[in-house]
Design an enzyme around this catalytic site. Structure first.
Site, PDB file in Angstrom:
ATOM      1  CD  GLU A 180      -2.953  -1.060   2.315  1.00  0.00           C
ATOM      2  OE1 GLU A 180      -2.833  -0.175   3.172  1.00  0.00           O
ATOM      3  OE2 GLU A 180      -3.912  -1.847   2.295  1.00  0.00           O
ATOM      4  CD  GLU A 368      -3.398  -5.967   4.209  1.00  0.00           C
ATOM      5  OE1 GLU A 368      -4.168  -5.104   4.693  1.00  0.00           O
ATOM      6  OE2 GLU A 368      -2.168  -5.848   4.222  1.00  0.00           O
TER       7      GLU A 368
HETATM    8  C1  GAL Z   1      -3.921  -2.236   5.702  1.00  0.00           C
HETATM    9  C2  GAL Z   1      -2.507  -2.538   6.132  1.00  0.00           C
HETATM   10  C3  GAL Z   1      -2.401  -3.532   7.233  1.00  0.00           C
HETATM   11  C4  GAL Z   1      -3.510  -3.438   8.265  1.00  0.00           C
HETATM   12  C5  GAL Z   1      -4.863  -3.262   7.638  1.00  0.00           C
HETATM   13  C6  GAL Z   1      -5.997  -2.982   8.599  1.00  0.00           C
HETATM   14  O1  GAL Z   1      -3.998  -0.940   5.204  1.00  0.00           O
HETATM   15  O2  GAL Z   1      -1.776  -3.038   5.042  1.00  0.00           O
HETATM   16  O3  GAL Z   1      -1.129  -3.417   7.779  1.00  0.00           O
HETATM   17  O4  GAL Z   1      -3.220  -2.556   9.246  1.00  0.00           O
HETATM   18  O5  GAL Z   1      -4.847  -2.211   6.715  1.00  0.00           O
HETATM   19  O6  GAL Z   1      -6.056  -1.633   8.908  1.00  0.00           O
END
Ligand code: GAL
Length: 458
Positions: A180, A368
């Site tokens: 990201e 994710e």
């Molecule tokens: C993403 C990030 C993760 C985690 C997740 C939940 O932006 O890559 O490290 O924190 O969000 O907030």
């Protein structure tokens, strides 16, 4: 620990793992600073997150990742959990400052040994390791030299990437370059709410350009040493909608979409920065050198899509640069998680469709997706029906996207264990497994059992 697992009867959705196809990749994701702890153990150098979280008032309740989930010492138990939950793929990141305490130069043998043991243990348990090279924890020594705002980072990053693939590439086939970039440049170098806490355009614009260059350079480095590797990178993606069907809101939504979803992706595809829709970013051209347009390009094997929510956008004359505001879910009377992110499963459908329309993208993997709720441990159990429902509803939309032709080939839940949620500290719990941060006791949540059941029925 595994002996204490209890079977739970949980509602199953109207679809099964088989509907996604045999080769669909299922996993769970983590990041070094959020789980490892051992922040100064065995020769590790400080990272910008060690320094940032050490300053008062930067992280809620002044939490820090010094101990986190103590994964550095407990990885073997935690990988046993991954295995027991029938999760075939495990995504984690390497801590640059654990491998190269000064950011460059001599590698730290203890850091190398730790990642060797972690990778070997994954393989012993039949878990496929997926490595992210950079998940936000820049060595502090490099930040002292300007960090992402200094173009020298191209050389530093190339050296680090080459070291990692040489060390671990014999056993690891799945690589992601950056996690990201919009978040670590935006929150870290523009808003100052993440490490290293810098603010303003003067830091942000060069940081964006250098991160975009490193994204492609990292891809080239991995491919050069490991021609057979699957090389990807990940993006934070939010589905964007205008608040009202008014031209000014629609135009604001286009700008926010260009900033949040297109800024780092399009240059990698050879489309350049989306400056037509982001006029205020035009000064990035000042940092472009001859040949940079080609250097920004890399033909990734997959793009990691990280989606949690949608954003609803309203024109805002007074908001500098982007002239748009996000309208929070509270104001719209819609359900939201502990992060104040709207629960909106269709978002992932729209994002997968949108990204599938880019010709240059070969494959998408949801690297994710997940949700934070206020989970509590009661009588040795954590009952988290909201998360089960969240995952089921988002997965249903991933399946719908796939059936409608989206190029989606995998799905990773964020996260394995509750962990250090950056500026929010330890309160938002995202794990399939609950962590008691006083005792480090792990308890599989209902959602963890649900995922295991889902993955086990083919
Ligand atoms: C993403 C990030 C993760 C985690 C997740 C939940 O932006 O890559 O490290 O924190 O969000 O907030």
């Amino acid at each position: 620990m595994i002996d204490h697992y209890q079977e739970q009867t949980l509602g199953q959705p109207g679809f099964s793992r088989a509907d996604f196809g045999e080769n669909f990749m299922w996993g769970t994701s983590t990041a070094a600073y959020q789980i490892e702890g051992a922040h100064e153990a065995e020769g590790k150098g400080p990272s910008i997150w060690d320094v940032f979280s050490g300053k008062r008032g930067k992280v809620k309740q002044n939490h820090n990742g010094n101990l986190a989930c103590d994964f550095f010492n407990r990885y073997s138990d935690d990988l046993a959990l991954v295995q027991s939950l029938a999760i075939p793929n495990f995504r984690f990141s390497l801590s640059w400052a654990r491998l190269l305490p000064e950011g460059r130069g001599r590698a730290n043998p203890a850091g190398v040994s730790y990642y060797n043991r972690l990778i070997d243990h994954c393989l012993e348990l039949n878990i496929t390791p997926w490595i992210t090279l950079y998940h936000w924890d820049l060595p502090h020594e490099l930040e002292k030299k300007g960090g992402w705002a200094n173009r020298d980072i191209l050389g530093w990053f190339q050296e680090y990437a080459a070291l990692c693939v040489k060390l671990f590439g014999d056993r690891v086939k799945h690589w992601m370059v950056l996690n990201e970039p919009m978040v670590f440049t935006g929150a870290g170098y523009f808003l100052g709410v993440h490490a290293p806490g810098r603010r303003g355009f003067g830091s942000f614009i060069p940081a964006v350009h250098h991160a975009a260059l490193c994204q492609a350079e990292g891809g080239r480095t991995i491919r050069e040493f490991l021609p057979d590797a699957e090389v990807g990178t990940t993006f934070s993606c939010s589905h964007i909608e205008p608040l009202r069907p008014l031209e000014k809101d629609m135009k604001a939504a286009v700008r926010v979409d260009a900033l949040l979803n297109r800024l780092f992706l399009e240059p990698s595809l050879g489309l350049g920065y989306p400056l037509q829709d982001l006029k205020f970013m035009r000064r990035i051209e000042k940092y472009m050198q001859a040949g940079d347009e080609e250097k920004l390009m890399f033909d990734f094997d997959f793009i990691g899509v990280q989606n949690y929510t949608r954003e609803v956008v309203k024109y805002a004359f007074w908001t500098p640069f982007v002239q748009a505001n996000l309208v929070p879910p509270k104001k719209r009377n819609v359900p939201y998680t502990l992060m104040n992110w709207e629960v909106y499963p269709e978002a992932i459908y729209h994002i997968l469709q949108k990204f599938s329309h880019y010709k240059g993208i070969k494959k998408l993997i949801v690297t994710e997706n997940g949700a934070a709720f206020a989970d509590t441990l009661q009588d040795g159990k954590v009952h988290d029906p909201e998360r089960v429902e969240f995952l089921q509803r988002y997965l249903a939309q991933v399946l719908r996207a796939k059936q409608d032709g989206a190029k989606v080939h995998g799905y990773f839940v964020w996260s394995l264990v509750d962990n250090f949620e950056w500026a929010e500290g330890y309160d938002p719990r995202f794990g399939l497994v609950h962590v008691d941060f006083d005792t480090q006791q792990r308890t599989v949540k209902s959602s963890g059992y649900w995922y295991r059941n889902f993955l086990s029925k083919r």
